[in-house]
Design an enzyme around this catalytic site. Structure first.
Site, PDB file in Angstrom:
ATOM      1  N   GLY A   1      -2.124   8.375  27.701  1.00  0.00           N
ATOM      2  CA  GLY A   1      -1.676   8.420  29.103  1.00  0.00           C
ATOM      3  C   GLY A   1      -0.760   7.280  29.516  1.00  0.00           C
ATOM      4  CE  LYS A   2       1.156   4.468  24.515  1.00  0.00           C
ATOM      5  NZ  LYS A   2       0.360   5.610  23.988  1.00  0.00           N
ATOM      6  CB  THR A   3       4.540   8.299  29.097  1.00  0.00           C
ATOM      7  OG1 THR A   3       4.864   7.732  27.829  1.00  0.00           O
ATOM      8  CG2 THR A   3       5.808   8.760  29.781  1.00  0.00           C
TER       9      THR A   3
ATOM     10  N   GLY B   1      -2.206   1.811  23.798  1.00  0.00           N
ATOM     11  CA  GLY B   1      -3.218   2.849  23.573  1.00  0.00           C
ATOM     12  C   GLY B   1      -2.678   3.916  22.638  1.00  0.00           C
ATOM     13  CG  LEU B   2      -5.579   6.028  20.197  1.00  0.00           C
ATOM     14  CD1 LEU B   2      -6.767   6.993  20.105  1.00  0.00           C
ATOM     15  CD2 LEU B   2      -5.127   5.612  18.804  1.00  0.00           C
ATOM     16  CB  SER B   3       0.105   9.195  20.251  1.00  0.00           C
ATOM     17  OG  SER B   3       0.924  10.257  20.664  1.00  0.00           O
ATOM     18  N   GLY B   4      -0.839   9.915  23.438  1.00  0.00           N
ATOM     19  CA  GLY B   4      -1.532  10.905  24.270  1.00  0.00           C
ATOM     20  C   GLY B   4      -2.617  10.319  25.150  1.00  0.00           C
TER      21      GLY B   4
ATOM     22  CB  SER C   1       1.681  -2.325  21.346  1.00  0.00           C
ATOM     23  OG  SER C   1       1.668  -1.713  22.592  1.00  0.00           O
TER      24      SER C   1
END
Ligand code: ADP
Length: 180
Positions: free
Chosen positions: A18-20, A13-16, A87
């Site tokens: 919520g992946k982390t 997903g895009l930066s920001g 990715s």
């Protein structure tokens, strides 16, 4: 403790988006249950394993292939691997899925406008100001999954809801694997 097969949960997903945040919350939950977990976080990986790579399509793909290689080694040794990496390209995500086998793809989806508003690292502002080039979502592509196991709409659901969704899918997959 029951033995669990290794598995890779791949957050894209895009930066920001919520992946982390989701992967760290899931890590905590899985550790509480006694599982072996490793988080491969794109930001950290780029500071060591793929320090030499930039943000061209070729380098982004190489970044994902290296992460995929490590994820495969861990997965086959019974670890639950949580990958949090933008990715952006579909094809290489598909490639690591085939390589790893036991794979759950999670599309962490929040509209660009929401990610931009969050802008925790100030990167979107820099990209808009032209201080960073090739920033995903601004002047570099992001190819959303056409078909993935889970979608987390982080502008509409809580972190806890996202974690619960992933846990449920993981449990179902683990059960199927065991019953085979
Ligand atoms: P990424 O790893 O995709 O770049 P981060 O997890 O670093 O994104 O940042 C996401 C930001 O969005 C965090 O500040 C987080 O607290 C916030 N956020 C708000 N709502 C959610 C949600 N439902 N799921 C995940 N993150 C959320």
């Amino acid at each position: 403790m029951e033995t669990v097969e290794g598995c890779t949960v791949w957050f894209t997903g895009l930066s920001g988006s919520g992946k982390t945040t989701i992967s760290r919350a899931l890590e905590k939950e899985l550790r509480l249950r006694g599982h072996k977990v490793e988080v491969l976080d794109g930001d950290l990986i780029r500071k060591n394993l793929t320090k030499d790579l930039g943000f061209s399509k070729e380098d982004r793909d190489a970044n994902i292939r290296r992460i995929g290689f490590v994820a495969q080694l861990l997965t086959r040794n019974g670890v639950i691997v949580l990958v949090a990496a933008i990715s952006p390209y579909r094809k290489v995500r598909e490639e690591v899925r085939q390589l790893i086998g036991n794979f759950i793809e999670v599309y962490v989806n929040a509209p660009l406008s929401v990610c931009e508003q969050r802008d925790m690292k100030g990167l979107y502002q820099k990209a808009r100001d032209g201080k960073i080039k090739h920033f995903t979502g601004i002047d570099d592509p992001y190819e959303p999954p056409l078909c993935c196991e889970i979608e987390c709409r982080t502008d509409q659901e809580t972190v806890e809801q996202s974690v619960a969704k992933v846990l449920l899918t993981w449990q179902q997959k683990t059960r199927q694997h065991r019953d085979k």
